[in-house]
Design a protein around this motif. Sequence first.
Motif, PDB file in Angstrom:
ATOM      1  N   GLY A  13       0.838  -1.199   0.000  1.00  0.00           N
ATOM      2  CA  GLY A  13       0.000   0.000   0.000  1.00  0.00           C
ATOM      3  C   GLY A  13       0.873   1.250   0.000  1.00  0.00           C
ATOM      4  N   TYR A  14       0.280   2.362  -0.308  1.00  0.00           N
ATOM      5  CA  TYR A  14       1.058   3.603  -0.436  1.00  0.00           C
ATOM      6  C   TYR A  14       0.741   4.627   0.650  1.00  0.00           C
ATOM      7  CZ  TYR A  14      -3.181   4.665  -3.092  1.00  0.00           C
ATOM      8  OH  TYR A  14      -4.481   4.810  -3.489  1.00  0.00           O
ATOM      9  N   THR A  15       0.075   4.213   1.731  1.00  0.00           N
ATOM     10  CA  THR A  15      -0.268   5.140   2.805  1.00  0.00           C
ATOM     11  C   THR A  15       0.959   5.725   3.480  1.00  0.00           C
ATOM     12  OG1 THR A  15      -2.330   3.958   3.180  1.00  0.00           O
ATOM     13  CG2 THR A  15      -1.593   5.421   4.929  1.00  0.00           C
ATOM     14  N   SER A  16       1.950   4.896   3.781  1.00  0.00           N
ATOM     15  CA  SER A  16       3.170   5.379   4.429  1.00  0.00           C
ATOM     16  C   SER A  16       3.889   6.397   3.547  1.00  0.00           C
ATOM     17  CB  SER A  16       4.089   4.200   4.737  1.00  0.00           C
ATOM     18  OG  SER A  16       5.323   4.643   5.256  1.00  0.00           O
ATOM     19  N   LEU A  17       3.975   6.106   2.274  1.00  0.00           N
ATOM     20  CA  LEU A  17       4.591   7.031   1.317  1.00  0.00           C
ATOM     21  C   LEU A  17       3.810   8.337   1.250  1.00  0.00           C
ATOM     22  CD1 LEU A  17       6.485   7.826  -1.006  1.00  0.00           C
ATOM     23  CD2 LEU A  17       5.021   6.473  -2.525  1.00  0.00           C
ATOM     24  N   ALA A  18       2.497   8.245   1.170  1.00  0.00           N
ATOM     25  CA  ALA A  18       1.658   9.446   1.080  1.00  0.00           C
ATOM     26  C   ALA A  18       1.771  10.302   2.335  1.00  0.00           C
ATOM     27  CB  ALA A  18       0.208   9.052   0.817  1.00  0.00           C
ATOM     28  N   GLU A  19       1.798   9.667   3.496  1.00  0.00           N
ATOM     29  CA  GLU A  19       1.933  10.443   4.736  1.00  0.00           C
ATOM     30  C   GLU A  19       3.292  11.144   4.793  1.00  0.00           C
ATOM     31  OE1 GLU A  19       1.203  10.172   9.531  1.00  0.00           O
ATOM     32  OE2 GLU A  19       1.381   8.300   8.399  1.00  0.00           O
ATOM     33  N   HIS A  20       4.344  10.439   4.416  1.00  0.00           N
ATOM     34  CA  HIS A  20       5.687  11.039   4.374  1.00  0.00           C
ATOM     35  C   HIS A  20       5.692  12.266   3.451  1.00  0.00           C
ATOM     36  CE1 HIS A  20      10.106  11.116   4.349  1.00  0.00           C
ATOM     37  NE2 HIS A  20       9.985  11.340   3.050  1.00  0.00           N
ATOM     38  N   ALA A  21       5.132  12.121   2.267  1.00  0.00           N
ATOM     39  CA  ALA A  21       5.104  13.222   1.294  1.00  0.00           C
ATOM     40  C   ALA A  21       4.238  14.381   1.788  1.00  0.00           C
ATOM     41  CB  ALA A  21       4.592  12.708  -0.043  1.00  0.00           C
ATOM     42  N   ALA A  22       3.101  14.065   2.392  1.00  0.00           N
ATOM     43  CA  ALA A  22       2.194  15.106   2.889  1.00  0.00           C
ATOM     44  C   ALA A  22       2.851  15.931   3.986  1.00  0.00           C
ATOM     45  CB  ALA A  22       0.904  14.476   3.396  1.00  0.00           C
ATOM     46  N   PHE A  39      -3.261   5.351  -9.643  1.00  0.00           N
ATOM     47  CA  PHE A  39      -3.554   6.776  -9.612  1.00  0.00           C
ATOM     48  C   PHE A  39      -4.555   6.997  -8.500  1.00  0.00           C
ATOM     49  CE2 PHE A  39      -6.452  10.243 -10.443  1.00  0.00           C
ATOM     50  CZ  PHE A  39      -5.557  11.294 -10.438  1.00  0.00           C
ATOM     51  N   HIS A  40      -4.219   7.921  -7.619  1.00  0.00           N
ATOM     52  CA  HIS A  40      -5.133   8.279  -6.538  1.00  0.00           C
ATOM     53  C   HIS A  40      -4.933   9.754  -6.219  1.00  0.00           C
ATOM     54  CE1 HIS A  40      -7.747   7.512  -3.109  1.00  0.00           C
ATOM     55  NE2 HIS A  40      -7.011   8.403  -2.482  1.00  0.00           N
ATOM     56  N   CYS A  41      -6.014  10.427  -5.914  1.00  0.00           N
ATOM     57  CA  CYS A  41      -5.928  11.818  -5.468  1.00  0.00           C
ATOM     58  C   CYS A  41      -6.590  11.927  -4.106  1.00  0.00           C
ATOM     59  CB  CYS A  41      -6.606  12.754  -6.458  1.00  0.00           C
ATOM     60  SG  CYS A  41      -6.487  14.486  -5.949  1.00  0.00           S
ATOM     61  N   PHE A  42      -5.791  12.283  -3.100  1.00  0.00           N
ATOM     62  CA  PHE A  42      -6.320  12.590  -1.783  1.00  0.00           C
ATOM     63  C   PHE A  42      -6.793  14.042  -1.813  1.00  0.00           C
ATOM     64  CE2 PHE A  42      -3.206   9.253  -0.843  1.00  0.00           C
ATOM     65  CZ  PHE A  42      -3.929   8.429   0.021  1.00  0.00           C
ATOM     66  N   SER A  43      -7.961  14.303  -1.293  1.00  0.00           N
ATOM     67  CA  SER A  43      -8.525  15.657  -1.295  1.00  0.00           C
ATOM     68  C   SER A  43      -8.029  16.474  -0.117  1.00  0.00           C
ATOM     69  CB  SER A  43     -10.056  15.587  -1.219  1.00  0.00           C
ATOM     70  OG  SER A  43     -10.572  14.892  -2.315  1.00  0.00           O
ATOM     71  N   ALA A  44      -8.030  17.777  -0.277  1.00  0.00           N
ATOM     72  CA  ALA A  44      -7.727  18.672   0.839  1.00  0.00           C
ATOM     73  C   ALA A  44      -8.707  18.369   1.968  1.00  0.00           C
ATOM     74  CB  ALA A  44      -7.844  20.125   0.404  1.00  0.00           C
ATOM     75  N   GLY A  45      -8.210  18.324   3.195  1.00  0.00           N
ATOM     76  CA  GLY A  45      -9.033  18.021   4.358  1.00  0.00           C
ATOM     77  C   GLY A  45      -9.019  16.554   4.749  1.00  0.00           C
ATOM     78  N   GLU A  46      -8.618  15.659   3.822  1.00  0.00           N
ATOM     79  CA  GLU A  46      -8.505  14.237   4.167  1.00  0.00           C
ATOM     80  C   GLU A  46      -7.340  14.037   5.122  1.00  0.00           C
ATOM     81  OE1 GLU A  46      -8.861  10.746   1.460  1.00  0.00           O
ATOM     82  OE2 GLU A  46      -9.225  12.285  -0.054  1.00  0.00           O
ATOM     83  N   ARG A  47      -7.433  12.980   5.894  1.00  0.00           N
ATOM     84  CA  ARG A  47      -6.340  12.607   6.786  1.00  0.00           C
ATOM     85  C   ARG A  47      -5.614  11.408   6.212  1.00  0.00           C
ATOM     86  NH1 ARG A  47      -6.197  15.388  11.261  1.00  0.00           N
ATOM     87  NH2 ARG A  47      -4.661  14.035  12.245  1.00  0.00           N
ATOM     88  N   ILE A  48      -4.295  11.460   6.264  1.00  0.00           N
ATOM     89  CA  ILE A  48      -3.447  10.323   5.927  1.00  0.00           C
ATOM     90  C   ILE A  48      -2.626  10.059   7.182  1.00  0.00           C
ATOM     91  CG2 ILE A  48      -1.715   9.377   4.367  1.00  0.00           C
ATOM     92  CD1 ILE A  48      -2.421  11.569   2.376  1.00  0.00           C
ATOM     93  N   GLY A  49      -2.950   8.989   7.876  1.00  0.00           N
ATOM     94  CA  GLY A  49      -2.301   8.746   9.158  1.00  0.00           C
ATOM     95  C   GLY A  49      -2.636   9.883  10.107  1.00  0.00           C
ATOM     96  N   ASN A  50      -1.605  10.535  10.638  1.00  0.00           N
ATOM     97  CA  ASN A  50      -1.797  11.653  11.568  1.00  0.00           C
ATOM     98  C   ASN A  50      -1.758  13.015  10.884  1.00  0.00           C
ATOM     99  OD1 ASN A  50      -1.940   9.952  13.827  1.00  0.00           O
ATOM    100  ND2 ASN A  50       0.282   9.812  13.914  1.00  0.00           N
ATOM    101  N   THR A  51      -1.710  13.026   9.562  1.00  0.00           N
ATOM    102  CA  THR A  51      -1.550  14.276   8.821  1.00  0.00           C
ATOM    103  C   THR A  51      -2.836  14.648   8.090  1.00  0.00           C
ATOM    104  OG1 THR A  51       0.786  13.761   8.498  1.00  0.00           O
ATOM    105  CG2 THR A  51      -0.153  15.449   7.072  1.00  0.00           C
ATOM    106  N   PRO A  56      -4.762  19.135  -2.152  1.00  0.00           N
ATOM    107  CA  PRO A  56      -4.798  17.791  -2.745  1.00  0.00           C
ATOM    108  C   PRO A  56      -3.394  17.200  -2.876  1.00  0.00           C
ATOM    109  CG  PRO A  56      -6.096  19.333  -4.048  1.00  0.00           C
ATOM    110  CD  PRO A  56      -5.328  20.142  -3.037  1.00  0.00           C
ATOM    111  N   LEU A  57      -3.336  15.865  -2.840  1.00  0.00           N
ATOM    112  CA  LEU A  57      -2.090  15.135  -3.020  1.00  0.00           C
ATOM    113  C   LEU A  57      -2.325  14.041  -4.053  1.00  0.00           C
ATOM    114  CD1 LEU A  57       0.852  14.458  -2.219  1.00  0.00           C
ATOM    115  CD2 LEU A  57      -0.103  12.996  -0.408  1.00  0.00           C
ATOM    116  N   TYR A  58      -1.617  14.135  -5.174  1.00  0.00           N
ATOM    117  CA  TYR A  58      -1.740  13.165  -6.259  1.00  0.00           C
ATOM    118  C   TYR A  58      -0.686  12.076  -6.085  1.00  0.00           C
ATOM    119  CZ  TYR A  58      -4.477  16.828  -8.476  1.00  0.00           C
ATOM    120  OH  TYR A  58      -5.414  17.779  -8.751  1.00  0.00           O
ATOM    121  N   VAL A  59      -1.114  10.821  -6.215  1.00  0.00           N
ATOM    122  CA  VAL A  59      -0.231   9.662  -6.096  1.00  0.00           C
ATOM    123  C   VAL A  59      -0.268   8.937  -7.440  1.00  0.00           C
ATOM    124  CG1 VAL A  59       0.214   7.530  -4.848  1.00  0.00           C
ATOM    125  CG2 VAL A  59      -0.828   9.467  -3.646  1.00  0.00           C
ATOM    126  N   PHE A  60       0.919   8.738  -8.060  1.00  0.00           N
ATOM    127  CA  PHE A  60       0.947   8.177  -9.408  1.00  0.00           C
ATOM    128  C   PHE A  60       2.098   7.201  -9.588  1.00  0.00           C
ATOM    129  CE2 PHE A  60       1.920   8.950 -14.086  1.00  0.00           C
ATOM    130  CZ  PHE A  60       0.870   8.176 -14.551  1.00  0.00           C
TER     131      PHE A  60
END
Length: 87
Positions: A13-22, A39-51, A56-60
């Motif tokens: 999964g890419y949650t750890s990577l996304a949280e690090h980048a965020a 391809f995934h886009c996290f929206s502004a206001g979403e939480r990734i882990g503790n962040t 928005p955060l694009y994951v590709f």
Amino acid sequence: MITHGHKYGVKNGYTSLAEHAARRGADIILFGHTHVPIFHCFSAGERIGNTELKKPLYVFNPGSLWEGRYGTLTLQGVNVLLNCAEI
């Protein structure tokens, strides 16, 4: 942020990577390692882990060039265009 992805455990999964980048303020993550297009886009206001995302955060991951896939990234002003293509 550009990374191969293996140090972030992206095969599980890419949650750890996304949280690090965020946490570092990234807008876009480009990564590989899985050979699977993602391809995934996290929206502004979403939480990734503790962040909580302020933007928005694009994951590709375009997949594997060895398997005939590649990706393109086009930036047009504030628009982000990501595309997976095959050779």
